[in-house]
Design a protein around this motif. Sequence first.
Motif, PDB file in Angstrom:
ATOM      1  N   LEU A 167       0.829  -1.204   0.000  1.00 59.72           N
ATOM      2  CA  LEU A 167       0.000   0.000   0.000  1.00 59.72           C
ATOM      3  C   LEU A 167       0.866   1.259   0.000  1.00 59.72           C
ATOM      4  O   LEU A 167       1.893   1.326   0.682  1.00 59.72           O
ATOM      5  CB  LEU A 167      -0.911   0.032   1.237  1.00 59.72           C
ATOM      6  N   LYS A 168       0.453   2.254  -0.768  1.00 63.41           N
ATOM      7  CA  LYS A 168       1.073   3.580  -0.714  1.00 63.41           C
ATOM      8  C   LYS A 168       0.298   4.386   0.324  1.00 63.41           C
ATOM      9  O   LYS A 168      -0.884   4.688   0.124  1.00 63.41           O
ATOM     10  CB  LYS A 168       1.019   4.257  -2.079  1.00 63.41           C
ATOM     11  N   VAL A 169       0.971   4.718   1.434  1.00 63.85           N
ATOM     12  CA  VAL A 169       0.279   5.314   2.574  1.00 63.85           C
ATOM     13  C   VAL A 169       0.838   6.700   2.883  1.00 63.85           C
ATOM     14  O   VAL A 169       2.056   6.860   3.075  1.00 63.85           O
ATOM     15  CB  VAL A 169       0.422   4.420   3.831  1.00 63.85           C
ATOM     16  N   ARG A 170      -0.046   7.678   2.939  1.00 68.40           N
ATOM     17  CA  ARG A 170       0.381   9.005   3.392  1.00 68.40           C
ATOM     18  C   ARG A 170       0.647   8.935   4.888  1.00 68.40           C
ATOM     19  O   ARG A 170      -0.164   8.441   5.679  1.00 68.40           O
ATOM     20  CB  ARG A 170      -0.702  10.054   3.123  1.00 68.40           C
ATOM     21  N   THR A 171       1.813   9.428   5.283  1.00 67.85           N
ATOM     22  CA  THR A 171       2.165   9.525   6.701  1.00 67.85           C
ATOM     23  C   THR A 171       2.544  10.969   7.010  1.00 67.85           C
ATOM     24  O   THR A 171       2.613  11.829   6.133  1.00 67.85           O
ATOM     25  CB  THR A 171       3.364   8.622   7.045  1.00 67.85           C
ATOM     26  N   THR A 172       2.818  11.221   8.273  1.00 65.60           N
ATOM     27  CA  THR A 172       3.451  12.477   8.678  1.00 65.60           C
ATOM     28  C   THR A 172       4.933  12.395   8.313  1.00 65.60           C
ATOM     29  O   THR A 172       5.425  11.332   7.929  1.00 65.60           O
ATOM     30  CB  THR A 172       3.320  12.689  10.193  1.00 65.60           C
ATOM     31  N   PRO A 173       5.692  13.487   8.479  1.00 64.20           N
ATOM     32  CA  PRO A 173       7.134  13.417   8.205  1.00 64.20           C
ATOM     33  C   PRO A 173       7.941  12.798   9.345  1.00 64.20           C
ATOM     34  O   PRO A 173       9.171  12.776   9.289  1.00 64.20           O
ATOM     35  CB  PRO A 173       7.509  14.890   8.009  1.00 64.20           C
ATOM     36  N   ASN A 174       7.278  12.286  10.348  1.00 72.38           N
ATOM     37  CA  ASN A 174       7.966  11.731  11.515  1.00 72.38           C
ATOM     38  C   ASN A 174       8.722  10.457  11.155  1.00 72.38           C
ATOM     39  O   ASN A 174       8.158   9.546  10.550  1.00 72.38           O
ATOM     40  CB  ASN A 174       6.944  11.438  12.612  1.00 72.38           C
ATOM     41  N   PRO A 175      10.002  10.356  11.514  1.00 68.04           N
ATOM     42  CA  PRO A 175      10.792   9.158  11.178  1.00 68.04           C
ATOM     43  C   PRO A 175      10.196   7.862  11.715  1.00 68.04           C
ATOM     44  O   PRO A 175      10.282   6.827  11.051  1.00 68.04           O
ATOM     45  CB  PRO A 175      12.158   9.447  11.819  1.00 68.04           C
ATOM     46  N   GLY A 185       5.926  -3.184   5.102  1.00 69.09           N
ATOM     47  CA  GLY A 185       5.957  -3.431   3.672  1.00 69.09           C
ATOM     48  C   GLY A 185       5.200  -2.424   2.836  1.00 69.09           C
ATOM     49  O   GLY A 185       4.985  -2.648   1.631  1.00 69.09           O
ATOM     50  N   ALA A 186       4.798  -1.310   3.430  1.00 67.30           N
ATOM     51  CA  ALA A 186       4.096  -0.260   2.688  1.00 67.30           C
ATOM     52  C   ALA A 186       5.101   0.724   2.107  1.00 67.30           C
ATOM     53  O   ALA A 186       6.298   0.683   2.413  1.00 67.30           O
ATOM     54  CB  ALA A 186       3.118   0.465   3.604  1.00 67.30           C
ATOM     55  N   SER A 187       4.592   1.629   1.275  1.00 66.56           N
ATOM     56  CA  SER A 187       5.401   2.731   0.751  1.00 66.56           C
ATOM     57  C   SER A 187       4.901   4.024   1.386  1.00 66.56           C
ATOM     58  O   SER A 187       3.910   4.596   0.923  1.00 66.56           O
ATOM     59  CB  SER A 187       5.267   2.817  -0.778  1.00 66.56           C
ATOM     60  N   PRO A 188       5.552   4.483   2.468  1.00 63.48           N
ATOM     61  CA  PRO A 188       5.082   5.696   3.133  1.00 63.48           C
ATOM     62  C   PRO A 188       5.413   6.953   2.339  1.00 63.48           C
ATOM     63  O   PRO A 188       6.497   7.066   1.750  1.00 63.48           O
ATOM     64  CB  PRO A 188       5.832   5.668   4.466  1.00 63.48           C
ATOM     65  N   THR A 189       4.469   7.882   2.304  1.00 61.82           N
ATOM     66  CA  THR A 189       4.624   9.130   1.566  1.00 61.82           C
ATOM     67  C   THR A 189       4.238  10.297   2.464  1.00 61.82           C
ATOM     68  O   THR A 189       3.044  10.568   2.634  1.00 61.82           O
ATOM     69  CB  THR A 189       3.745   9.133   0.300  1.00 61.82           C
ATOM     70  N   PRO A 190       5.198  11.002   3.057  1.00 62.70           N
ATOM     71  CA  PRO A 190       4.850  12.142   3.918  1.00 62.70           C
ATOM     72  C   PRO A 190       4.275  13.294   3.100  1.00 62.70           C
ATOM     73  O   PRO A 190       4.746  13.584   2.000  1.00 62.70           O
ATOM     74  CB  PRO A 190       6.195  12.540   4.535  1.00 62.70           C
ATOM     75  N   MET A 191       3.252  13.939   3.667  1.00 61.22           N
ATOM     76  CA  MET A 191       2.709  15.154   3.045  1.00 61.22           C
ATOM     77  C   MET A 191       1.856  15.892   4.074  1.00 61.22           C
ATOM     78  O   MET A 191       1.353  15.282   5.027  1.00 61.22           O
ATOM     79  CB  MET A 191       1.890  14.824   1.792  1.00 61.22           C
ATOM     80  N   PRO A 192       1.683  17.214   3.910  1.00 58.97           N
ATOM     81  CA  PRO A 192       0.837  17.979   4.827  1.00 58.97           C
ATOM     82  C   PRO A 192      -0.621  17.530   4.743  1.00 58.97           C
ATOM     83  O   PRO A 192      -1.085  17.061   3.692  1.00 58.97           O
ATOM     84  CB  PRO A 192       0.988  19.426   4.348  1.00 58.97           C
ATOM     85  N   LEU A 193      -1.346  17.711   5.835  1.00 56.46           N
ATOM     86  CA  LEU A 193      -2.742  17.302   5.889  1.00 56.46           C
ATOM     87  C   LEU A 193      -3.572  17.959   4.799  1.00 56.46           C
ATOM     88  O   LEU A 193      -4.479  17.333   4.225  1.00 56.46           O
ATOM     89  CB  LEU A 193      -3.333  17.643   7.266  1.00 56.46           C
TER      90      LEU A 193
END
Length: 327
Positions: A167-175, A185-193
């Motif tokens: 899954l491509k998942v939007r996350t916060t920029p938190n490490p 196993g996801a692909s995290p993608t940080p971005m603003p709300l």
Amino acid sequence: MKRAFIKTLLAAGAALLVAQPVLAQATKLRLAHSGAESETQHLAALEFAKQVKARSNGTLEVQVYGSSTLGNDNTAIASVRGGTIDLTTSGTPYYTGMVGRMNVLDLPYMFASTEHAYKVLDGPIGRGLLDELEGNGMKGLAYWEVGFRSLTNSKHPVRTPDDVKGLKVRTTPNPAHIKAFQLMGASPTPMPLAEVFGALEAKAVDGQENPVNIVRNNKFYEVQKYMSLTRHAYTAMPVVMNKKKFDGLKPEQQKALIEAAQAAGTFQRELIKKNEAADIAFLRSNGMQVEENVNLEPFRKLVAEPIKQMFVEKYGPQLIDAIQAAK
């Protein structure tokens, strides 16, 4: 005689005007945040404004700007540091680039309950982390709440960590958040709300992770089919003010701001707790499949210990040990 009488009246009137106290104009403070007007952080901001006015006897007035109208989370924080905005509130992930030790609050499965989180945030650990923001030009007033984060997506139900793979998942920029989804196993993608709805709608990402109330109030149910209450991390929301502006206020005004921020935080926490069941029912009535009884142990086993060790290697075990002792 008539002329003398008029002069006497004019003189008396002038003396009366001089004797009247000049009412000081309230100092106006601008507070920016990224939440929608229906979100609890906006309602908390309005409560904060009301409390500040009352506690400062009208000498301070907070003007609230929500929905990222003055910029997204990163922009608002930079503007507070630079002094072009007075106050803002964002989740802790947006501060950890400046105060790395604050990342401890975002570690997966760090808090056993909201009560555990509140005990830590409202005590010496939380206060100490807020104080570390002062080196970056900000005065931390109190913690509001984002809450326990859960996963939504448009592909399929998530019941085990294996369901997150691919899954491509939007996350916060938190490490810690990024690493947790990498481990699953996801692909995290940080971005603003402010950018998340558009990214979900355009299928740039498959899912995102936020508490139930944020999913509802940002209408993510319109572009997401599945939600799983993984509660994989808790996110606090520091309320911060430009330090130079804060230091320039009278002590009683500073006290009013801190106490008002704390009172608004309590107001928001109670609101979130009271509304969660209704929010879940609303999401279901709008077509979402909500998995409430997720077995959290496989998720915890996969992500908690490795990410905790990453933090310990960089900052030592003391903060984590203190948080665990506060249960």
